[in-house]
Design a protein around this motif. Structure first.
Motif: not given
Lengths: 80, 139, 139, 80
Positions: A7-10, A12, A46-48, A72, A74-78, B122, B134, B137
């Motif tokens: 898990a990464f970003g949100i 996690k 609830q994620l985009a 993995a 992968i929530p929305p990248v930024s 990333i 975030w 998100a």
């Protein structure tokens, strides 16, 4: 079979850790994995948007998983 | 395909990035430098934190590089992205493209940053006085 | 209108140009660096010589800067142009633009170099093994 | 009146120096100046184009010159 999910970003924050184990039937797909995760962690819905990566590639819902895959969320990248 | 693609938790070195892309066959270099802005939608930003899924991010950046060399006549392409905690004014990303002709350099550089922001795994967390988020998100 | 516009016969300093345009209000910087190419139309170039009608060139560059600040939301704009004898790989021009948003930085930077090449009274002579030519002088 | 004309780039080669003096009638225009220069220096007509700058601005043919003006011949520019 047991799938270890990174898990990464949100994601996690939602999972409460940088990886979790998910139990899936043999021949389970990334689509099955998403259903299982969304029922255990409804905040995912609830994620985009979010994607599943298998062995460092974005994977489709039909993709069949195996225990050896690196999986993995992968929530929305930024980046950038 | 002459590329230098790196993800690092150390400060990025702009001059050495530009030195690397220079070549006697180039007439123009376009460089994009991302910097941490002090505000987002009028809200003061204290710092940013970047996290990468590093092996996949490097793979995606290499995929973008392949697309660039297929689309434009490019001498050298560099992509450096930083991770970890960044203060206002620091540099999360440097993209540098050298080409015989400047049109290709501008177009390729812009393509790389636009595509990187869409596909490379990333993530950026904005830290405010009263909380953190975030970026991108939620809808 | 925050600009730094210079014509100089000394080597240009890329890092200090970029340092100058950076600002806490900027999210992106686009930099164009012209470099002396080793060949033109497959003919080997030994060196270039640049000559400027300096007061008028500065005036034209300032005119371009005014157009840029009217068209785009720009934090800082830098234009440095070198004159005199330049060897292959050396830098005749640096344009750097910092903006809150990257689209404006890319567009403004490209506008400056494209317009500079059309209107600013600076001339370039290419020196070959067997002769020399003022670029663009003849049809 | 006597107009001092600055020359740059290939115009310097054509005039054989970085400035020349041109004799024009009072109220002479940049157009008159170009005619006079082209008849003395026919190579000017072989350029892709050239402009006259007066006091650091590109000038039209109708522009009336005076001895106090700073006048320059601007062959096709090629900076950057």
């Amino acid at each position: 079979m047991k799938i270890n999910v990174l898990a990464f970003g949100i994601a996690k924050d939602i999972f409460g850790g940088s990886s979790i184990n998910v139990e899936l039937p043999e021949q389970g797909t990334t689509g099955n994995l998403k259903q299982s995760l969304e029922s255990s962690y409804p905040l995912l819905k609830q994620l985009a948007s979010y994607m599943v990566a298998v062995n460092n590639e974005y994977a489709q819902d039909e993709n069949i998983l195996s225990e050896r895959d690196e999986v993995a969320i992968i929530p929305p990248v930024s980046g950038g | 395909m002459n590329t230098q693609i790196e993800i690092s938790d150390k400060p990025l070195d702009i001059q050495s990035c530009i030195d690397w892309v220079m070549s006697p066959q180039s007439g123009g270099i376009d460089v994009f430098i991302g910097t941490v802005r002090d505000a987002t939608k009028d809200k003061a930003v204290i710092r940013l934190e970047f996290e990468a899924y590093k092996p996949m991010a490097l793979k995606e950046m290499n995929r973008i590089a392949k697309q660039v060399f297929a689309k434009w006549t490019v001498q050298k392409l560099l992509i450096h992205h930083r991770t970890g905690v960044l203060q206002v004014g620091e540099v999360p990303v440097i993209i540098a493209v050298s080409c015989a002709h400047r049109d290709a350099a501008f177009e390729a550089c812009r393509y790389v940053i636009d595509t990187l922001k869409q596909t490379v795994p990333i993530w950026k967390k904005e830290i405010f006085e009263d909380g953190e988020v975030w970026v991108a998100a939620h809808p």
